[in-house]
Design an enzyme around this catalytic site. Sequence first.
Site: not given
Length: 410
Positions: A219, A269
């Site tokens: 992430h 991301c």
Amino acid sequence: MEERHKRILQRNRTNLVTDLDPSNLYDGLLQKGVFTQDMIDEIKSSGTRRDQARQLVRDLETRGSRAFPLFLECLQETGQQSLAELLQSGGPLQHDNVPIYPIHRPNTTPSPSPEKENTRPRPPGRTRRDSIQSYKMDASPCGHCLIINNVEFEPQSELSNRKGSNIDCDKLERRFKALSFIVEVKTNLKQRQIKHELSALSKKDHSQYDCCVVIMLSHGTEVSHSRFPGAVYGVDGQYVPVQLITNYLNGQHCPSLQGKPKLFFIQACGGGERDTGFEVSPDEVEPSVGGADDQTDAIPMSSSSDSLSMSDEPDARATLPTPSDILVSYSTFPGYVSWRDTQSGSWYVETMDRILEENATTDDLVTMLMMVNHEVSQNSAKGLYKQMPGSFNFLRKLLYFKTQPSQSSS
């Protein structure tokens, strides 16, 4: 260097590249103060004998007024008398106010036409793609490749597990082994462990290798930065900025990788914004619709435009040499989510793996990453959302992966 001496070198560049033996000159040029040891190491790393000769002559033109006569001395001292005489004969024919090429020389060497790469007024060797050098990439193995694959996150992190990431990891492990890298995979690391692995990688002796690769699968989020945006999460919910990740391997902190390419691939991301794209003509898009299993690796932080604001002007600080020879490839544009199919892995990794397989024998890395950008940009998640990968490129040369060592048809 005086202009008349530069013009002599430029007129005779073809002969110098063809006949010069740079290896015999290095000690003399160092002792006479024409080049520093770093400059000589840089020339040595430029490739073949011809590449080294070409780079040596280019660099020679940037040195002081004594560089030309000292270069002639080195040629004479190393038995390269014919080249010394050729350059000496060019001196009296040249006048500072008459920048012409002589049509005859007092020797039997055919008069070479000046190479196109030296056409004025542009600086020599900077105008054509075929004049750009390539990194040395023929060591066996080529270098280390560290893959950090964070899949299962601790409950207190409030981050979801990244189903499908193991597919990405397996593909990249196979791909970089095929490209002659020593691949090491680390799974489910906390922030502190990520830093430890990067520190351990920076402390290795990379002298016998030509390249180093770090791949982060996790992430991600936005953070403020002065050079490389974004951050990658550990499974404990604490993040490591991409800028810090690259710092472990820069020229200051990892001397044995100085002048060698350091490649970072970030599948995470850059923020929380979802890109719905914009309409284009039908013939410009190949319809590609993601499935219901598409997930994002986004953890929105503050406003997703913060890390791209004008407050990040420190990019231009006087530390440019530090990030040289570094390329950071992001799966998505800073500020936006990155899509991952739980069944087939992320768009970015799946595409990059295929592009490397199909094109690594013929194309350089930056060209292949542009192919990845194009293909991923054609995808859409849930029939709506788009993704745009991109790179921060501080490489100084073309990079071609080593693809020859297919000893068996494996």
